[in-house]
Design a protein around this motif. Structure first.
Motif, short mmCIF file in Angstrom:
data_model
loop_
_atom_site.label_atom_id
_atom_site.label_comp_id
_atom_site.label_asym_id
_atom_site.label_seq_id
_atom_site.Cartn_x
_atom_site.Cartn_y
_atom_site.Cartn_z
N SER A 2 0.83 -1.19 0.00
CA SER A 2 0.00 0.00 0.00
C SER A 2 0.87 1.25 0.00
CB SER A 2 -0.92 0.01 1.22
OG SER A 2 -0.17 0.08 2.40
N TYR A 3 0.24 2.36 -0.30
CA TYR A 3 0.84 3.67 -0.17
C TYR A 3 0.72 4.10 1.29
CZ TYR A 3 1.93 5.74 -4.74
OH TYR A 3 2.52 6.08 -5.92
N VAL A 4 1.57 5.03 1.68
CA VAL A 4 1.49 5.59 3.03
C VAL A 4 1.55 7.10 2.90
CG1 VAL A 4 2.63 5.77 5.27
CG2 VAL A 4 2.58 3.57 4.08
N PHE A 5 0.59 7.76 3.51
CA PHE A 5 0.56 9.22 3.59
C PHE A 5 0.66 9.58 5.07
CE2 PHE A 5 -1.58 8.22 -0.36
CZ PHE A 5 -1.04 9.14 -1.25
N VAL A 12 -1.98 8.98 8.04
CA VAL A 12 -3.35 9.47 7.94
C VAL A 12 -4.13 8.75 6.84
CG1 VAL A 12 -2.84 11.72 8.95
CG2 VAL A 12 -2.67 11.41 6.46
N TRP A 13 -3.43 8.03 5.97
CA TRP A 13 -4.11 7.25 4.92
C TRP A 13 -3.13 6.22 4.39
CZ3 TRP A 13 -5.52 9.07 -0.66
CH2 TRP A 13 -6.49 8.21 -1.21
N SER A 14 -3.62 5.03 4.18
CA SER A 14 -2.80 3.95 3.65
C SER A 14 -3.60 3.16 2.62
CB SER A 14 -2.32 3.05 4.79
OG SER A 14 -1.45 2.07 4.29
N PRO A 15 -3.83 3.75 1.44
CA PRO A 15 -4.61 3.06 0.41
C PRO A 15 -3.77 2.02 -0.33
CG PRO A 15 -3.82 5.13 -0.46
CD PRO A 15 -3.38 5.07 1.00
N SER A 16 -4.43 1.23 -1.16
CA SER A 16 -3.72 0.27 -2.01
C SER A 16 -2.80 1.03 -2.96
CB SER A 16 -4.72 -0.56 -2.81
OG SER A 16 -5.37 0.26 -3.76
N LEU A 17 -1.87 0.32 -3.56
CA LEU A 17 -0.90 0.96 -4.45
C LEU A 17 -1.58 1.72 -5.59
CD1 LEU A 17 1.94 -1.71 -4.69
CD2 LEU A 17 2.05 0.53 -3.61
N ARG A 18 -2.55 1.09 -6.23
CA ARG A 18 -3.23 1.73 -7.36
C ARG A 18 -3.96 2.99 -6.93
NH1 ARG A 18 -6.50 -2.52 -11.00
NH2 ARG A 18 -7.47 -0.57 -11.64
N VAL A 19 -4.67 2.91 -5.82
CA VAL A 19 -5.43 4.07 -5.34
C VAL A 19 -4.48 5.19 -4.94
CG1 VAL A 19 -7.01 4.89 -3.54
CG2 VAL A 19 -7.42 2.69 -4.66
N ASN A 45 8.85 5.77 -3.34
CA ASN A 45 7.87 5.65 -4.43
C ASN A 45 6.45 5.50 -3.93
OD1 ASN A 45 9.76 5.90 -6.44
ND2 ASN A 45 10.02 3.70 -6.71
N ASP A 46 6.29 4.94 -2.75
CA ASP A 46 4.95 4.66 -2.23
C ASP A 46 4.71 5.29 -0.85
OD1 ASP A 46 6.69 3.10 -0.80
OD2 ASP A 46 5.56 1.25 -1.05
N MET A 47 5.49 6.33 -0.54
CA MET A 47 5.36 6.98 0.76
C MET A 47 5.49 8.49 0.59
SD MET A 47 7.52 6.24 4.19
CE MET A 47 6.79 6.60 5.74
N TYR A 48 4.51 9.21 1.16
CA TYR A 48 4.49 10.67 1.05
C TYR A 48 4.31 11.30 2.42
CZ TYR A 48 4.35 10.53 -3.99
OH TYR A 48 4.69 10.35 -5.30
N GLU A 49 5.04 12.38 2.62
CA GLU A 49 4.85 13.22 3.79
C GLU A 49 3.97 14.38 3.36
OE1 GLU A 49 5.05 14.59 7.65
OE2 GLU A 49 5.87 12.69 6.93
N ILE A 50 2.96 14.68 4.16
CA ILE A 50 2.05 15.78 3.86
C ILE A 50 2.40 16.96 4.74
CG2 ILE A 50 -0.35 16.56 3.92
CD1 ILE A 50 -1.20 13.65 3.46
N GLY A 114 -14.42 5.42 3.10
CA GLY A 114 -13.71 4.28 3.69
C GLY A 114 -12.21 4.32 3.39
N MET A 115 -11.53 5.23 4.04
CA MET A 115 -10.11 5.41 3.80
C MET A 115 -9.29 4.78 4.93
SD MET A 115 -10.27 9.30 2.31
CE MET A 115 -8.52 9.54 2.52
#
Length: 117
Positions: A2-5, A12-19, A45-50, A114-115
């Protein structure tokens, strides 16, 4: 996978890679068109700091564009990332106050997305 925000080391959000990838690409393009910063910094690539302050200003700009436009296609495109963005602000205890019943309806719809965190 999954992605990590994250905001300040809190996810605060961990959606699937595609989402997650779709959100980042769409959010980035919307911000480019509107001339505002994304508030997102890639850590991997799959992790973002907001940067929540920048992200909040950007979300408020997108929300204003969404609310003031009469163009249904434009609104639909903005709404695709606006819903998740409003939820992220809610998770960070920075809720946006609706100014109309239409905005309240949109926010209710967004709250039901549903996040996962």
């Amino acid at each position: 996978m999954s992605y990590v925000f994250d905001v300040d080391d809190e996810t605060v959000w961990s959606p699937s890679l595609r989402v997650g990838e779709l959100f980042v690409r769409m959010h980035t393009d919307i911000c480019s068109v509107l001339g505002v910063a994304t508030g997102l910094t890639a850590i991997a690539n799959d992790m973002y700091e907001i940067d929540i302050d920048v992200f909040e200003r950007t979300t408020l700009t997108v929300f204003e564009e969404y609310s003031s436009s009469g163009n249904g296609a434009f609104r639909a495109m903005l709404g695709a990332t606006l819903g998740p963005s409003l939820n992220i602000l809610n998770y960070c205890r920075r809720p946006v106050a609706p100014r109309s019943s239409e905005e309240k309806d949109f926010m209710s719809w967004a709250a039901g997305l549903g996040m996962p965190r």
